[in-house]
Write a protein that holds these residues in place. Structure first.
Motif, PDB file in Angstrom:
ATOM      1  N   PRO A  54       0.834  -1.214   0.000  1.00  0.00           N
ATOM      2  CA  PRO A  54       0.000   0.000   0.000  1.00  0.00           C
ATOM      3  C   PRO A  54       0.862   1.254   0.000  1.00  0.00           C
ATOM      4  CG  PRO A  54       0.055  -0.970   2.175  1.00  0.00           C
ATOM      5  CD  PRO A  54       0.820  -1.911   1.284  1.00  0.00           C
ATOM      6  N   GLU A  55       0.219   2.396  -0.008  1.00  0.00           N
ATOM      7  CA  GLU A  55       0.949   3.657  -0.049  1.00  0.00           C
ATOM      8  C   GLU A  55       1.637   3.960   1.282  1.00  0.00           C
ATOM      9  OE1 GLU A  55      -1.695   6.694  -1.275  1.00  0.00           O
ATOM     10  OE2 GLU A  55      -2.031   5.862  -3.289  1.00  0.00           O
ATOM     11  N   GLU A  56       1.011   3.637   2.397  1.00  0.00           N
ATOM     12  CA  GLU A  56       1.579   3.916   3.706  1.00  0.00           C
ATOM     13  C   GLU A  56       1.932   2.605   4.398  1.00  0.00           C
ATOM     14  OE1 GLU A  56      -1.085   6.298   5.934  1.00  0.00           O
ATOM     15  OE2 GLU A  56      -0.967   8.031   4.573  1.00  0.00           O
ATOM     16  N   TYR A  57       2.890   2.710   5.339  1.00  0.00           N
ATOM     17  CA  TYR A  57       3.339   1.521   6.056  1.00  0.00           C
ATOM     18  C   TYR A  57       2.223   1.004   6.955  1.00  0.00           C
ATOM     19  CZ  TYR A  57       6.013  -1.557   9.092  1.00  0.00           C
ATOM     20  OH  TYR A  57       6.467  -2.655   9.789  1.00  0.00           O
ATOM     21  N   THR A  58       2.095  -0.308   7.012  1.00  0.00           N
ATOM     22  CA  THR A  58       1.099  -0.953   7.849  1.00  0.00           C
ATOM     23  C   THR A  58       1.643  -2.282   8.350  1.00  0.00           C
ATOM     24  OG1 THR A  58      -1.141  -1.852   7.904  1.00  0.00           O
ATOM     25  CG2 THR A  58       0.048  -2.014   5.827  1.00  0.00           C
ATOM     26  N   VAL A  59       1.125  -2.722   9.505  1.00  0.00           N
ATOM     27  CA  VAL A  59       1.520  -4.010  10.066  1.00  0.00           C
ATOM     28  C   VAL A  59       0.545  -5.111   9.674  1.00  0.00           C
ATOM     29  CG1 VAL A  59       2.768  -3.001  11.996  1.00  0.00           C
ATOM     30  CG2 VAL A  59       0.321  -3.475  12.224  1.00  0.00           C
ATOM     31  N   LYS A  60      -0.484  -4.789   8.901  1.00  0.00           N
ATOM     32  CA  LYS A  60      -1.410  -5.811   8.445  1.00  0.00           C
ATOM     33  C   LYS A  60      -0.727  -6.690   7.399  1.00  0.00           C
ATOM     34  CE  LYS A  60      -5.580  -3.044   9.180  1.00  0.00           C
ATOM     35  NZ  LYS A  60      -6.796  -2.458   8.552  1.00  0.00           N
ATOM     36  N   PRO A  61      -0.984  -7.985   7.412  1.00  0.00           N
ATOM     37  CA  PRO A  61      -0.392  -8.861   6.393  1.00  0.00           C
ATOM     38  C   PRO A  61      -0.821  -8.440   4.988  1.00  0.00           C
ATOM     39  CG  PRO A  61      -1.282 -10.154   8.200  1.00  0.00           C
ATOM     40  CD  PRO A  61      -1.748  -8.750   8.422  1.00  0.00           C
ATOM     41  N   LEU A  62       0.136  -8.407   4.086  1.00  0.00           N
ATOM     42  CA  LEU A  62      -0.100  -7.934   2.726  1.00  0.00           C
ATOM     43  C   LEU A  62      -0.436  -9.097   1.804  1.00  0.00           C
ATOM     44  CD1 LEU A  62       2.847  -5.381   2.422  1.00  0.00           C
ATOM     45  CD2 LEU A  62       0.555  -5.016   3.337  1.00  0.00           C
ATOM     46  N   GLY A  63      -1.198  -8.785   0.764  1.00  0.00           N
ATOM     47  CA  GLY A  63      -1.551  -9.790  -0.227  1.00  0.00           C
ATOM     48  C   GLY A  63      -0.388 -10.098  -1.154  1.00  0.00           C
ATOM     49  N   VAL A  64      -0.380 -11.322  -1.660  1.00  0.00           N
ATOM     50  CA  VAL A  64       0.731 -11.802  -2.485  1.00  0.00           C
ATOM     51  C   VAL A  64       0.165 -12.485  -3.720  1.00  0.00           C
ATOM     52  CG1 VAL A  64       2.685 -13.389  -2.590  1.00  0.00           C
ATOM     53  CG2 VAL A  64       2.291 -12.071  -0.528  1.00  0.00           C
ATOM     54  N   THR A  65       0.784 -12.245  -4.877  1.00  0.00           N
ATOM     55  CA  THR A  65       0.474 -12.953  -6.115  1.00  0.00           C
ATOM     56  C   THR A  65       1.654 -13.849  -6.471  1.00  0.00           C
ATOM     57  OG1 THR A  65      -0.910 -11.148  -6.912  1.00  0.00           O
ATOM     58  CG2 THR A  65      -0.102 -12.714  -8.548  1.00  0.00           C
ATOM     59  N   ASN A  66       1.429 -15.151  -6.450  1.00  0.00           N
ATOM     60  CA  ASN A  66       2.499 -16.097  -6.759  1.00  0.00           C
ATOM     61  C   ASN A  66       2.715 -16.166  -8.271  1.00  0.00           C
ATOM     62  OD1 ASN A  66       2.864 -16.798  -4.041  1.00  0.00           O
ATOM     63  ND2 ASN A  66       1.221 -18.312  -4.145  1.00  0.00           N
ATOM     64  N   LEU A  67       3.970 -16.098  -8.697  1.00  0.00           N
ATOM     65  CA  LEU A  67       4.310 -16.090 -10.120  1.00  0.00           C
ATOM     66  C   LEU A  67       4.659 -17.467 -10.659  1.00  0.00           C
ATOM     67  CD1 LEU A  67       6.492 -12.849 -10.324  1.00  0.00           C
ATOM     68  CD2 LEU A  67       4.101 -13.127 -10.942  1.00  0.00           C
ATOM     69  N   ALA A  68       5.084 -18.379  -9.779  1.00  0.00           N
ATOM     70  CA  ALA A  68       5.452 -19.739 -10.197  1.00  0.00           C
ATOM     71  C   ALA A  68       6.578 -19.731 -11.218  1.00  0.00           C
ATOM     72  CB  ALA A  68       4.242 -20.491 -10.745  1.00  0.00           C
ATOM     73  N   GLY A  69       7.528 -18.825 -11.073  1.00  0.00           N
ATOM     74  CA  GLY A  69       8.677 -18.792 -11.964  1.00  0.00           C
ATOM     75  C   GLY A  69       8.437 -18.127 -13.300  1.00  0.00           C
ATOM     76  N   ARG A  70       7.316 -17.427 -13.468  1.00  0.00           N
ATOM     77  CA  ARG A  70       6.996 -16.796 -14.746  1.00  0.00           C
ATOM     78  C   ARG A  70       7.227 -15.288 -14.689  1.00  0.00           C
ATOM     79  NH1 ARG A  70       4.100 -19.859 -18.392  1.00  0.00           N
ATOM     80  NH2 ARG A  70       3.444 -21.898 -17.638  1.00  0.00           N
ATOM     81  N   ASP A  71       7.495 -14.729 -15.858  1.00  0.00           N
ATOM     82  CA  ASP A  71       7.641 -13.289 -15.970  1.00  0.00           C
ATOM     83  C   ASP A  71       6.251 -12.650 -15.922  1.00  0.00           C
ATOM     84  OD1 ASP A  71       8.866 -10.776 -16.451  1.00  0.00           O
ATOM     85  OD2 ASP A  71       8.324 -10.924 -18.561  1.00  0.00           O
ATOM     86  N   PRO A  72       6.021 -11.642 -15.069  1.00  0.00           N
ATOM     87  CA  PRO A  72       4.671 -11.066 -14.977  1.00  0.00           C
ATOM     88  C   PRO A  72       4.217 -10.351 -16.236  1.00  0.00           C
ATOM     89  CG  PRO A  72       6.259  -9.796 -13.687  1.00  0.00           C
ATOM     90  CD  PRO A  72       6.959 -11.030 -14.128  1.00  0.00           C
ATOM     91  N   ASN A  73       5.123  -9.925 -17.107  1.00  0.00           N
ATOM     92  CA  ASN A  73       4.744  -9.198 -18.321  1.00  0.00           C
ATOM     93  C   ASN A  73       4.451 -10.136 -19.489  1.00  0.00           C
ATOM     94  OD1 ASN A  73       5.108  -6.726 -16.971  1.00  0.00           O
ATOM     95  ND2 ASN A  73       7.297  -6.740 -17.426  1.00  0.00           N
ATOM     96  N   SER A  74       5.382 -11.023 -19.784  1.00  0.00           N
ATOM     97  CA  SER A  74       5.216 -11.907 -20.932  1.00  0.00           C
ATOM     98  C   SER A  74       4.536 -13.223 -20.579  1.00  0.00           C
ATOM     99  CB  SER A  74       6.580 -12.193 -21.579  1.00  0.00           C
ATOM    100  OG  SER A  74       7.431 -12.866 -20.660  1.00  0.00           O
ATOM    101  N   GLY A  75       4.573 -13.634 -19.324  1.00  0.00           N
ATOM    102  CA  GLY A  75       3.978 -14.902 -18.930  1.00  0.00           C
ATOM    103  C   GLY A  75       4.827 -16.108 -19.237  1.00  0.00           C
ATOM    104  N   ARG A  76       6.044 -15.900 -19.679  1.00  0.00           N
ATOM    105  CA  ARG A  76       6.918 -17.027 -20.007  1.00  0.00           C
ATOM    106  C   ARG A  76       7.619 -17.547 -18.759  1.00  0.00           C
ATOM    107  NH1 ARG A  76      10.031 -15.574 -25.689  1.00  0.00           N
ATOM    108  NH2 ARG A  76       8.169 -15.237 -26.951  1.00  0.00           N
ATOM    109  N   VAL A  77       7.932 -18.832 -18.776  1.00  0.00           N
ATOM    110  CA  VAL A  77       8.648 -19.440 -17.659  1.00  0.00           C
ATOM    111  C   VAL A  77      10.109 -18.996 -17.708  1.00  0.00           C
ATOM    112  CG1 VAL A  77       9.357 -21.594 -16.612  1.00  0.00           C
ATOM    113  CG2 VAL A  77       7.087 -21.407 -17.606  1.00  0.00           C
ATOM    114  N   VAL A  78      10.548 -18.370 -16.640  1.00  0.00           N
ATOM    115  CA  VAL A  78      11.915 -17.864 -16.564  1.00  0.00           C
ATOM    116  C   VAL A  78      12.763 -18.774 -15.684  1.00  0.00           C
ATOM    117  CG1 VAL A  78      13.357 -15.891 -15.977  1.00  0.00           C
ATOM    118  CG2 VAL A  78      11.067 -15.526 -16.872  1.00  0.00           C
ATOM    119  N   VAL A  79      12.237 -19.141 -14.539  1.00  0.00           N
ATOM    120  CA  VAL A  79      12.956 -19.980 -13.579  1.00  0.00           C
ATOM    121  C   VAL A  79      12.156 -21.258 -13.386  1.00  0.00           C
ATOM    122  CG1 VAL A  79      13.937 -20.130 -11.274  1.00  0.00           C
ATOM    123  CG2 VAL A  79      13.854 -17.928 -12.432  1.00  0.00           C
ATOM    124  N   LYS A  80      12.765 -22.385 -13.657  1.00  0.00           N
ATOM    125  CA  LYS A  80      12.094 -23.668 -13.481  1.00  0.00           C
ATOM    126  C   LYS A  80      12.209 -24.111 -12.019  1.00  0.00           C
ATOM    127  CE  LYS A  80      12.839 -25.314 -18.202  1.00  0.00           C
ATOM    128  NZ  LYS A  80      13.388 -26.408 -19.041  1.00  0.00           N
TER     129      LYS A  80
END
Length: 309
Positions: A54-80
């Motif tokens: 978020p914009e300001e610091y907080t102690v609340k747990p933050l949400g996470v998007t798992n990439l599974a080794g893929r590039d977020p822009n192209s969607g290609r597998v980068v790290v196996k």
């Protein structure tokens, strides 16, 4: 030839009447490829997760998007070998330990020590007045401890306790520290892994302090760089075995083509110890038995080799 083809494709003949059918030139769509920038590995991206800050610091747990080794822009597998696992929330660490530049140090209290699934070390929730923040817990830190933070460098080195934050120039030689600032005011960027620590070796010219990293590499840092006293928590992390393949999948690691392949065996044959040394010696001629043939008939050549006499 290809240049001429492209130039003819762009031509438009406006003088030809509409009713007259003219041949159409089809472009080579089959061989056109879309240019995609390849992601760079090792440029500060792990391709494991994206944390939504978020914009300001907080102690609340933050949400996470798992990439599974893929590039977020192209969607290609980068790290196996990355993907799956138990989903964890991310706890935002306050890397800057800011204290008063003169006078008594700032006193803070440890509220609780928890385990963070997105990092190897434990995390401590620290309170000061009406503010809360997360820091990396040290080895013996527990709930209820009092820690101090100060940016003042006295003439005589201080006697710190575990978890306190002081500049490098305010600590005695031989002190174990972690979360060291690389640049003054930049925040702790060095020594974050579980069970690691750096050691203050000696003073250097121009108000610098020589610090030995866990990799035995020595850095000469400004004396005003902040650091945390003690060793990072979860010391047994590096010596604790994973235990099973299912546990490794829970950590977010997928099977990789390694040394042992049960199905193929082409690259993963089981490595066995070579057999012991075998001594080959010539037999003694003294104990050999002499065999004599008693057949006195002459040999008769035949077309059958097994009956040649």
């Amino acid at each position: 030839m290809s240049c001429l083809t492209r130039s003819f494709q762009t031509l438009v003949l406006s003088t030809i009447p509409v009713n007259i059918s003219s041949p159409k030139i089809l472009g080579t769509v089959r061989y056109m490829a879309k240019y995609v920038e390849k992601p760079e590995i090792g440029r500060g991206k792990s391709f494991r997760r994206i944390v939504h800050f978020p914009e300001e610091y907080t102690v609340k747990p933050l949400g996470v998007t798992n990439l599974a080794g893929r590039d977020p822009n192209s969607g290609r597998v980068v790290v196996k070998g990355i993907g799956g696992g138990i989903k964890h929330k991310y706890h935002w660490i306050e890397w800057k330990r800011e204290g008063p530049s003169e006078g008594a140090p700032q006193i803070e209290r440890v509220m609780k020590v928890i385990k963070d699934g997105c990092r190897t070390a434990f995390v401590a929730l620290v309170a000061y007045n009406d503010k809360l923040k997360y820091i990396l817990a040290t080895e013996n830190m527990k709930a209820g401890d009092i820690i101090r933070t100060s940016s003042y460098i006295p003439r005589i080195p201080v006697r710190p306790n575990e978890g306190d934050a002081y500049p490098l120039g305010a600590l005695p030689i031989g002190t174990q520290v972690n979360c060291i600032e690389k640049y003054p005011g930049f925040g702790g960027t060095l020594v974050h892994a579980a069970g690691t620590y750096a050691t203050i070796l000696r003073k250097a010219p121009d108000d610098h302090i020589v610090v030995m990293m866990p990799s035995k590499r020595e850095f000469s840092l400004p004396a005003i760089c902040m650091c945390t006293v003690g060793r990072i928590s979860n010391v047994e992390h590096s010596s604790t075995p994973i235990g099973s393949a299912q546990r490794n999948r829970e950590l977010g690691n997928r099977p990789r083509s390694g040394l042992w392949q049960r199905k193929k065996g082409i690259h993963g044959r089981k490595i066995r110890r070579p057999p012991p040394v075998q001594t080959i010696a010539r037999k003694d001629k003294g104990n050999t038995e002499i065999v004599t043939f008693s057949c006195d008939r002459p040999l008769i050549p035949t077309k059958f080799h097994q009956f040649h006499y």
